[in-house]
Design a protein around this motif. Structure first.
Motif, PDB file in Angstrom:
ATOM      1  N   SER A 238       0.806  -1.224   0.000  1.00  0.00           N
ATOM      2  CA  SER A 238       0.000   0.000   0.000  1.00  0.00           C
ATOM      3  C   SER A 238       0.836   1.270   0.000  1.00  0.00           C
ATOM      4  CB  SER A 238      -0.923   0.008   1.226  1.00  0.00           C
ATOM      5  OG  SER A 238      -0.152  -0.013   2.420  1.00  0.00           O
ATOM      6  N   VAL A 239       2.162   1.139   0.030  1.00  0.00           N
ATOM      7  CA  VAL A 239       3.068   2.288   0.132  1.00  0.00           C
ATOM      8  C   VAL A 239       3.865   2.427  -1.156  1.00  0.00           C
ATOM      9  CG1 VAL A 239       5.094   3.193   1.363  1.00  0.00           C
ATOM     10  CG2 VAL A 239       3.227   2.111   2.646  1.00  0.00           C
ATOM     11  N   VAL A 240       4.118   3.672  -1.571  1.00  0.00           N
ATOM     12  CA  VAL A 240       5.000   3.941  -2.705  1.00  0.00           C
ATOM     13  C   VAL A 240       6.437   3.941  -2.182  1.00  0.00           C
ATOM     14  CG1 VAL A 240       5.627   5.552  -4.538  1.00  0.00           C
ATOM     15  CG2 VAL A 240       3.231   5.338  -3.835  1.00  0.00           C
ATOM     16  N   ILE A 301       3.657  14.137  -6.526  1.00  0.00           N
ATOM     17  CA  ILE A 301       2.294  13.629  -6.301  1.00  0.00           C
ATOM     18  C   ILE A 301       1.420  14.713  -5.678  1.00  0.00           C
ATOM     19  CG2 ILE A 301       0.935  11.944  -5.004  1.00  0.00           C
ATOM     20  CD1 ILE A 301       3.379  10.048  -5.241  1.00  0.00           C
ATOM     21  N   ALA A 302       1.962  15.426  -4.680  1.00  0.00           N
ATOM     22  CA  ALA A 302       1.188  16.470  -4.009  1.00  0.00           C
ATOM     23  C   ALA A 302       0.841  17.611  -4.950  1.00  0.00           C
ATOM     24  CB  ALA A 302       1.964  16.992  -2.801  1.00  0.00           C
ATOM     25  N   ALA A 310      -5.195  12.227  -4.976  1.00  0.00           N
ATOM     26  CA  ALA A 310      -3.817  11.731  -4.919  1.00  0.00           C
ATOM     27  C   ALA A 310      -3.727  10.258  -5.312  1.00  0.00           C
ATOM     28  CB  ALA A 310      -3.253  11.957  -3.518  1.00  0.00           C
ATOM     29  N   LYS A 311      -4.712   9.468  -4.918  1.00  0.00           N
ATOM     30  CA  LYS A 311      -4.703   8.047  -5.286  1.00  0.00           C
ATOM     31  C   LYS A 311      -4.764   7.883  -6.801  1.00  0.00           C
ATOM     32  CE  LYS A 311      -5.142   5.856  -1.165  1.00  0.00           C
ATOM     33  NZ  LYS A 311      -4.419   4.678  -0.675  1.00  0.00           N
ATOM     34  N   ASP A 312      -5.546   8.739  -7.475  1.00  0.00           N
ATOM     35  CA  ASP A 312      -5.628   8.679  -8.932  1.00  0.00           C
ATOM     36  C   ASP A 312      -4.312   9.110  -9.568  1.00  0.00           C
ATOM     37  OD1 ASP A 312      -8.235   7.874  -8.634  1.00  0.00           O
ATOM     38  OD2 ASP A 312      -9.122   9.802  -9.223  1.00  0.00           O
ATOM     39  N   VAL A 313      -3.649  10.088  -8.962  1.00  0.00           N
ATOM     40  CA  VAL A 313      -2.342  10.528  -9.467  1.00  0.00           C
ATOM     41  C   VAL A 313      -1.365   9.363  -9.464  1.00  0.00           C
ATOM     42  CG1 VAL A 313      -0.347  11.994  -9.014  1.00  0.00           C
ATOM     43  CG2 VAL A 313      -2.653  12.926  -8.742  1.00  0.00           C
ATOM     44  N   VAL A 314      -1.327   8.630  -8.367  1.00  0.00           N
ATOM     45  CA  VAL A 314      -0.385   7.511  -8.258  1.00  0.00           C
ATOM     46  C   VAL A 314      -0.700   6.429  -9.273  1.00  0.00           C
ATOM     47  CG1 VAL A 314       0.345   5.618  -6.752  1.00  0.00           C
ATOM     48  CG2 VAL A 314       0.222   7.939  -5.863  1.00  0.00           C
ATOM     49  N   ARG A 315      -1.977   6.101  -9.432  1.00  0.00           N
ATOM     50  CA  ARG A 315      -2.335   5.082 -10.426  1.00  0.00           C
ATOM     51  C   ARG A 315      -1.911   5.519 -11.826  1.00  0.00           C
ATOM     52  NH1 ARG A 315      -6.776   3.914  -6.851  1.00  0.00           N
ATOM     53  NH2 ARG A 315      -7.942   5.732  -7.604  1.00  0.00           N
ATOM     54  N   ARG A 316      -2.116   6.787 -12.129  1.00  0.00           N
ATOM     55  CA  ARG A 316      -1.753   7.288 -13.458  1.00  0.00           C
ATOM     56  C   ARG A 316      -0.246   7.264 -13.674  1.00  0.00           C
ATOM     57  NH1 ARG A 316      -0.423  12.381 -14.711  1.00  0.00           N
ATOM     58  NH2 ARG A 316      -1.432  13.275 -12.858  1.00  0.00           N
ATOM     59  N   LEU A 317       0.513   7.699 -12.673  1.00  0.00           N
ATOM     60  CA  LEU A 317       1.964   7.812 -12.839  1.00  0.00           C
ATOM     61  C   LEU A 317       2.680   6.471 -12.762  1.00  0.00           C
ATOM     62  CD1 LEU A 317       2.702  11.029 -10.732  1.00  0.00           C
ATOM     63  CD2 LEU A 317       2.527  10.816 -13.216  1.00  0.00           C
ATOM     64  N   LEU A 318       2.193   5.583 -11.916  1.00  0.00           N
ATOM     65  CA  LEU A 318       2.894   4.311 -11.719  1.00  0.00           C
ATOM     66  C   LEU A 318       2.363   3.190 -12.601  1.00  0.00           C
ATOM     67  CD1 LEU A 318       3.435   4.137  -7.858  1.00  0.00           C
ATOM     68  CD2 LEU A 318       4.890   5.154  -9.609  1.00  0.00           C
ATOM     69  N   ASP A 319       1.068   3.209 -12.872  1.00  0.00           N
ATOM     70  CA  ASP A 319       0.460   2.094 -13.600  1.00  0.00           C
ATOM     71  C   ASP A 319      -0.104   2.491 -14.955  1.00  0.00           C
ATOM     72  OD1 ASP A 319       0.950   0.503 -11.333  1.00  0.00           O
ATOM     73  OD2 ASP A 319      -0.939   1.142 -10.422  1.00  0.00           O
ATOM     74  N   GLY A 320       0.043   3.764 -15.301  1.00  0.00           N
ATOM     75  CA  GLY A 320      -0.533   4.237 -16.559  1.00  0.00           C
ATOM     76  C   GLY A 320       0.142   3.629 -17.775  1.00  0.00           C
ATOM     77  N   GLY A 322       2.267   3.144 -20.802  1.00  0.00           N
ATOM     78  CA  GLY A 322       3.484   3.790 -21.256  1.00  0.00           C
ATOM     79  C   GLY A 322       4.415   4.240 -20.144  1.00  0.00           C
ATOM     80  N   SER A 323       4.055   3.963 -18.888  1.00  0.00           N
ATOM     81  CA  SER A 323       4.943   4.338 -17.781  1.00  0.00           C
ATOM     82  C   SER A 323       6.265   3.578 -17.896  1.00  0.00           C
ATOM     83  CB  SER A 323       4.277   4.020 -16.437  1.00  0.00           C
ATOM     84  OG  SER A 323       3.127   4.802 -16.245  1.00  0.00           O
ATOM     85  N   ARG A 324       7.361   4.327 -17.937  1.00  0.00           N
ATOM     86  CA  ARG A 324       8.679   3.692 -18.076  1.00  0.00           C
ATOM     87  C   ARG A 324       9.120   3.118 -16.745  1.00  0.00           C
ATOM     88  NH1 ARG A 324      14.333   5.196 -18.063  1.00  0.00           N
ATOM     89  NH2 ARG A 324      13.859   7.299 -17.309  1.00  0.00           N
ATOM     90  N   GLN A 325       9.671   1.932 -16.766  1.00  0.00           N
ATOM     91  CA  GLN A 325      10.139   1.267 -15.558  1.00  0.00           C
ATOM     92  C   GLN A 325      11.630   1.000 -15.655  1.00  0.00           C
ATOM     93  OE1 GLN A 325       8.342  -0.157 -12.830  1.00  0.00           O
ATOM     94  NE2 GLN A 325       6.275   0.454 -13.434  1.00  0.00           N
ATOM     95  N   ILE A 326      12.331   1.169 -14.550  1.00  0.00           N
ATOM     96  CA  ILE A 326      13.711   0.730 -14.435  1.00  0.00           C
ATOM     97  C   ILE A 326      13.690  -0.515 -13.549  1.00  0.00           C
ATOM     98  CG2 ILE A 326      16.042   1.296 -13.661  1.00  0.00           C
ATOM     99  CD1 ILE A 326      15.401   4.223 -14.070  1.00  0.00           C
ATOM    100  N   PRO A 327      14.221  -1.643 -14.002  1.00  0.00           N
ATOM    101  CA  PRO A 327      14.152  -2.864 -13.202  1.00  0.00           C
ATOM    102  C   PRO A 327      14.668  -2.659 -11.780  1.00  0.00           C
ATOM    103  CG  PRO A 327      14.968  -3.364 -15.397  1.00  0.00           C
ATOM    104  CD  PRO A 327      14.882  -1.874 -15.303  1.00  0.00           C
ATOM    105  N   ASP A 328      13.885  -3.111 -10.806  1.00  0.00           N
ATOM    106  CA  ASP A 328      14.207  -3.039  -9.376  1.00  0.00           C
ATOM    107  C   ASP A 328      14.228  -1.617  -8.812  1.00  0.00           C
ATOM    108  OD1 ASP A 328      14.365  -5.775  -8.999  1.00  0.00           O
ATOM    109  OD2 ASP A 328      16.509  -5.853  -9.428  1.00  0.00           O
ATOM    110  N   LEU A 329      13.867  -0.627  -9.637  1.00  0.00           N
ATOM    111  CA  LEU A 329      13.832   0.761  -9.170  1.00  0.00           C
ATOM    112  C   LEU A 329      12.479   1.424  -9.432  1.00  0.00           C
ATOM    113  CD1 LEU A 329      17.337   2.055 -10.353  1.00  0.00           C
ATOM    114  CD2 LEU A 329      16.709   1.234  -8.081  1.00  0.00           C
ATOM    115  N   GLY A 330      11.653   0.811 -10.235  1.00  0.00           N
ATOM    116  CA  GLY A 330      10.324   1.354 -10.504  1.00  0.00           C
ATOM    117  C   GLY A 330      10.336   2.491 -11.514  1.00  0.00           C
ATOM    118  N   VAL A 331       9.310   3.328 -11.408  1.00  0.00           N
ATOM    119  CA  VAL A 331       9.107   4.428 -12.352  1.00  0.00           C
ATOM    120  C   VAL A 331       9.970   5.617 -11.968  1.00  0.00           C
ATOM    121  CG1 VAL A 331       7.428   6.072 -13.271  1.00  0.00           C
ATOM    122  CG2 VAL A 331       6.754   3.697 -12.846  1.00  0.00           C
TER     123      VAL A 331
END
Length: 337
Positions: A238-240, A301-302, A310-320, A322-331
């Motif tokens: 539940s935590v970023v 996020i703020a 804020a919950k929608d912001v996180v979903r958009r930025l992390l799970d949207g 085309g969100s770019r991911q770095i392995p083991d480091l996330g977005v």
């Protein structure tokens, strides 16, 4: 503060955290109990191992944990993440923009600084939340407050002190502070501290307290451990959880925690921000660590939460898409600060 090393984790000796439902089950090993703000600290009789008792209570389905020690900066062997360095003043003037967003900051507290002098929110900060003036991590909260102020202009900070001047706190203090936030929950909560657990499992009372802030986005640092061992609370689903990038903002900073449990990353190396006005510091410093990468992500996020939950912001930025991911480091969250 007294602490004991157990399984490469730190705990308060002789202390067990639980809720009321488990008090009777732990009664035979109990010397005293202190209860406040949603958590019971059981002071155990001499010779009782809190880790063994925790395992026994959990087998019975009870919510229990040793009182883990949590650290604002767990890197104690030198390097850029170990301390702050003096820096010249930063030419930043707070604007007049106002935001309805509140960011919770639980840390070492906050000191007076020109960037927030005269704001409504700083006028509500009591003396119990003043930043420590002595200790290896004095100024930690003030430094983070500056990153949040610049990252989310106009947002109000709600400050609580859960770490001492050496950056040391414990699970009981944090859980109690989280329970107090439920009355007026912030949209975003910055937790630039954490630790390992004795069994590498999630600490249940800390997880419950964060989950109780149902509309709050909690952002926490991945730790300056240079390992993939889960670091709590960042590793909670539940935590970023936030790792640190180096100054190129393309590679992991050497000290940063990493792993599949990390959700995002941002620059953590040699950031400059507000600091204590003491000795060779004139209210500004340069510092490195996952603590400060976390504040950059919280600020993004703020700031976006001015326009959508804020919950929608996180979903958009992390799970949207085309969100770019770095392995083991996330977005990656790129920053100009």
């Amino acid at each position: 503060m007294e602490m004991q090393s157990v399984g490469e984790a730190f705990i308060r000796p002789g202390q067990l955290l639980t809720d009321r439902s488990a008090l009777s089950a732990a009664a035979r090993w109990t010397q005293a109990v202190s209860e406040a703000d949603g958590v019971c600290v059981v002071h155990l009789a001499a010779g009782v191992d809190p880790c063994e008792l925790t395992a026994e209570l959990r087998e019975q389905g009870r919510r229990a944990s040793p009182n883990h020690v949590l650290l604002g900066q767990p890197l104690f062997f030198g390097g850029p993440a170990s301390r702050a360095f003096p820096a010249p003043p930063i030419s930043y003037k707070p604007g007049r923009s106002r935001s309805d967003v509140t960011v919770g900051l639980l840390d070492t507290g906050i000191a007076k600084h020109p960037w927030w002098a005269g704001t409504d929110w700083y006028g509500r900060v009591g003396p119990e939340a003043a930043d420590a003036s002595e200790g290896r991590q004095a100024g930690h909260g003030t430094f983070i407050a500056g990153l949040l102020t610049r990252g989310a202009p106009g947002a109000a900070l709600r400050v609580g002190r859960v770490l001492d001047g050496d950056g040391v706190g414990d699970e009981a203090s944090v859980v109690r502070a989280l329970h107090r936030l439920r009355e007026r929950p912030p949209e975003v909560l910055n937790l630039s501290f954490g630790g390992h657990t004795f069994d590498d499992r999630p600490p249940p009372l800390l997880a419950d307290a964060i989950a109780g802030l149902t509309d709050t986005v909690t952002v926490a640092c991945a730790g300056n451990t240079a390992s993939d061992r889960p670091f709590w609370p960042a590793a909670l689903p539940s935590v970023v959880g936030v790792a640190a990038l180096d100054t190129t903002q393309t590679s992991r900073a050497p000290y940063s925690g990493y792993g599949t449990w990390v959700d995002a990353c941002a620059r953590g190396d040699w950031l400059t921000s507000s600091y204590l006005d003491i000795e060779e510091f004139g209210g500004f410093a340069a510092w490195s660590g996952t603590s400060f990468a976390t504040a950059l992500v919280s600020g993004v996020i703020a700031d976006a939460a001015k326009h959508e939950p804020a919950k929608d912001v996180v979903r958009r930025l992390l799970d949207g898409e085309g969100s770019r991911q770095i392995p083991d480091l996330g977005v990656p969250f790129l920053s100009s600060l």
